[in-house]
Design a protein around this motif. Structure first.
Motif, mmCIF file in Angstrom:
data_model
loop_
_atom_site.group_PDB
_atom_site.id
_atom_site.type_symbol
_atom_site.label_atom_id
_atom_site.label_comp_id
_atom_site.label_asym_id
_atom_site.label_seq_id
_atom_site.Cartn_x
_atom_site.Cartn_y
_atom_site.Cartn_z
ATOM 1 N N GLN A 270 -17.173 34.126 3.652
ATOM 2 C CA GLN A 270 -17.772 35.298 3.011
ATOM 3 C C GLN A 270 -19.285 35.277 3.160
ATOM 4 O O GLN A 270 -19.910 36.309 3.445
ATOM 5 C CB GLN A 270 -17.377 35.326 1.526
ATOM 6 C CG GLN A 270 -17.841 36.572 0.796
ATOM 7 C CD GLN A 270 -17.364 36.600 -0.642
ATOM 8 O OE1 GLN A 270 -16.761 35.648 -1.135
ATOM 9 N NE2 GLN A 270 -17.641 37.680 -1.336
ATOM 10 N N SER A 273 -20.422 35.808 6.842
ATOM 11 C CA SER A 273 -20.328 37.186 7.336
ATOM 12 C C SER A 273 -21.674 37.893 7.274
ATOM 13 O O SER A 273 -21.939 38.819 8.041
ATOM 14 C CB SER A 273 -19.293 37.968 6.506
ATOM 15 O OG SER A 273 -18.015 37.381 6.629
ATOM 16 N N ASN A 300 -7.648 36.772 -0.319
ATOM 17 C CA ASN A 300 -8.430 36.086 0.717
ATOM 18 C C ASN A 300 -8.426 36.865 2.023
ATOM 19 O O ASN A 300 -9.445 36.934 2.723
ATOM 20 C CB ASN A 300 -7.874 34.680 0.972
ATOM 21 C CG ASN A 300 -8.009 33.739 -0.205
ATOM 22 O OD1 ASN A 300 -7.178 32.870 -0.413
ATOM 23 N ND2 ASN A 300 -9.055 33.907 -0.987
ATOM 24 N N VAL A 303 -10.354 41.056 3.860
ATOM 25 C CA VAL A 303 -11.783 41.003 4.201
ATOM 26 C C VAL A 303 -12.190 42.365 4.766
ATOM 27 O O VAL A 303 -11.555 42.871 5.704
ATOM 28 C CB VAL A 303 -12.052 39.898 5.238
ATOM 29 C CG1 VAL A 303 -13.524 39.868 5.630
ATOM 30 C CG2 VAL A 303 -11.593 38.543 4.703
ATOM 31 N N TYR A 313 -9.907 47.173 6.728
ATOM 32 C CA TYR A 313 -9.961 45.709 6.635
ATOM 33 C C TYR A 313 -10.092 45.096 8.025
ATOM 34 O O TYR A 313 -9.757 45.718 9.036
ATOM 35 C CB TYR A 313 -8.704 45.171 5.941
ATOM 36 C CG TYR A 313 -8.545 45.644 4.514
ATOM 37 C CD1 TYR A 313 -9.378 45.167 3.512
ATOM 38 C CD2 TYR A 313 -7.564 46.574 4.163
ATOM 39 C CE1 TYR A 313 -9.247 45.599 2.200
ATOM 40 C CE2 TYR A 313 -7.426 47.014 2.854
ATOM 41 C CZ TYR A 313 -8.267 46.524 1.874
ATOM 42 O OH TYR A 313 -8.144 46.941 0.577
#
Length: 536
Positions: A270, A273, A300, A303, A313
């Motif tokens: 995360q 990113s 999870n 994303v 996503y």
């Protein structure tokens, strides 16, 4: 340093010292060699150092040593500075025959590191991080880390880890080793995670290598790395965060995969990113997550897609996870595979309503796992139904490609019923689904095709079985609500009904023949009790 100094020393542009050339030259081989070759006059003595380890602080300590005739208090707080500058200035014995040897004195101090307290080792390590890589090449860092990791190993042996990689960090020191006898001291009640998290990434990298070499529990190592990264990301400047993250990923990648927290890896992902980490390190991070994918949750996987991608996503990321999981060199247990199958069914159901999800990408998701990953395909059917409901502009060919991902044999009866009357699915799909479920019909037909032994009255069997089977077939057909388009299915049912009618005819002929046989045996042909009950 007093008046009458004849040597001007510029240390790394930080500070200029005025010192006595003769005093320093008597202890420093570097200065002695420099002045022996120099043509400088007494009025023009100046030396510039650009890379003196420890800078002005270290030079001042070295000068004090020289002015005090080779005497200085060497402690954990200055031993690194003194040792590094002693090597740089070549302060060895033999210059005057009896000059004290600073290198020898610092090495003797470092040999007693086994008797230092935990706090003293930390002080030395903090000094080492400002002298890296000099301390690494001189071996000081290794001595400090060997002693530090020895303390960690001792505590780990006393309180072994029984928790999972996802557990909270609860390792605390309760003793300090001041001798080879492991004398216990309550020196620090704080977690060693907190103590070491302040060190820079280069020291931590060498420390982890030492911990792996010393066989420290890798669950503990991975948990410390997650703690360290979280701490550093909250304290370090933005320019350093990317490098720290890359090194931590590299260190986690060197550990056994089962010792690393899947939840922690998603946390790094995360943060990554929004950071410009290299493709190599991002690939390694994704590979680690893929190998632990059966431990992931639906949250999870959800994303958000990268900027510029129309998907809701990041479907491509999940596909990479799956490829990593399936590429595992070791055998994958059916339990893990089924767990991934259930997770993917939920994920596909979440992304199916996305109007921007292309059919090719949706099909890739549907077919990413082998058939053995699912014992029932109802979840996939529901996802496909949602996708077809949202994507109304698909051609029949595209719909058929999507439906090819369904295993109709693994659809429940309820799902099959729903599919047959679902107008969003191609008619050929409904036909195929029902034909593959014809085992339900076969079970009904077996009784009709193979009558029981004549030990039981054939007429009794024929009457009951034909009526019962015809009723069950009719009920099953009504339940499936066959559409006009399903001509093959309708034809199949009609064929079954014809066979039932033929059996009824056979039953009537047998009934007539049985009646004649009974009349021949019994003199009173008018007695209705002579026939079997069901044939009257």
């Amino acid at each position: 340093m007093g008046l009458g100094c004849v040597l001007e020393v510029d240390v790394n542009g930080e500070e200029v010292f005025l010192v006595d050339k003769k005093i320093l030259s008597s202890f420093s081989g570097r200065l002695s060699k420099l002045f022996s070759k120099s043509t400088m006059t007494a009025g023009n003595l100046k030396v510039l150092f650009h890379d003196l380890p420890g800078g002005a602080e270290a030079f001042e300590l070295m000068a004090r040593f020289c002015y005090n005739s080779g005497s200085i208090s060497i402690t954990p707080s200055n031993v690194c500075l003194l040792h590094c500058i002693a090597h740089f200035m070549e302060m060895t014995e033999g210059l005057s025959g009896s000059s004290p040897n600073l290198i020898e004195q610092t090495e003797k101090t470092l040999e007693g590191i086994a008797y230092w307290t935990w706090s003293e080792i930390l002080i030395t390590l903090k000094q080492c991080q400002n002298l890296f890589p000099v301390v690494h090449s001189l071996g000081i860092l290794k001595k400090c880390l060997d002693s530090l990791v020895g303390r960690i190993a001792l505590v780990s042996d006393i309180s072994p880890s029984t928790s999972s990689p996802d557990s909270s960090t609860g390792f605390r020191f309760s003793c300090d080793t001041r001798s080879t006898e492991s004398t216990k001291n309550s020196y620090n009640r704080n977690s060693w995670f907190e103590d070491l998290a302040v060190l820079n990434i280069h020291i931590i990298e060498k420390m982890i290598e030492t911990m792996i070499f010393r066989n420290i529990d890798q669950v503990i190592i991975s948990r410390f790395l997650f703690y360290f990264l979280k701490f550093q990301l909250s304290k370090s400047p933005s320019s350093e965060k990317c490098k720290i993250m890359e090194i931590v990923v590299e260190l986690l990648f060197s550990l056994d995969n089962c010792s690393v927290s899947c939840k922690g890896l998603f946390g790094i992902l995360q943060v990554a990113s929004n950071a410009n980490i290299s493709k190599c390190h991002r690939s390694r991070l994704e590979n680690m997550i893929g190998l632990l994918l059966d431990q992931a949750t639906l949250d999870n996987l959800l994303v958000p897609a990268p900027i510029g991608v129309k998907f809701l996503y990041d479907v491509n990321l999940v596909m990479r996870f799956l490829r990593s999981f399936l590429a595992n060199k070791g055998p994958i247990s059916l339990t893990r595979l089924r767990k991934i199958g259930r997770l993917m069914d939920m994920y596909i159901a979440e992304v199916a309503p996305d109007p921007c999800l292309k059919p090719s990408k949706f099909i890739a998701l549907l077919m990413a796992l082998p058939d053995s990953a699912r014992d029932i395909y109802d979840g996939i059917y529901q996802a496909v139904d949602m996708y077809l409901e949202v994507h109304t502009g698909l051609s029949e060919k595209e719909k058929m490609k999507i439906c090819c991902a369904l295993n109709y044999q693994k659809l429940s009866s309820d799902a099959c019923q729903h599919l047959v009357q679902n107008p969003r699915f191609p008619s050929r799909t409904a036909t195929q689904a029902l034909l593959l479920h014809r085992s339900k019909f076969k079970n009904l037909l077996q009784d009709t095709d193979h009558p029981k032994s004549f030990n039981t009255s054939p007429c009794t069997y024929g009457d009951k079985a034909s009526a019962k089977n015809e009723k069950q077939i009719a009920l099953y057909a009504d339940k499936l609500c066959l559409t006009v388009e399903s001509e093959k299915i309708k034809s199949h049912l009609q064929g079954m009904q014809w066979r039932v009618m033929e059996l009824e005819k056979v039953c009537k002929r047998l009934q007539t023949r049985m009646g004649k046989l009974m009349k021949a045996k019994i003199p009173s042909p008018g007695n209705p009790k002579s026939l079997p009950k069901m044939c009257r």
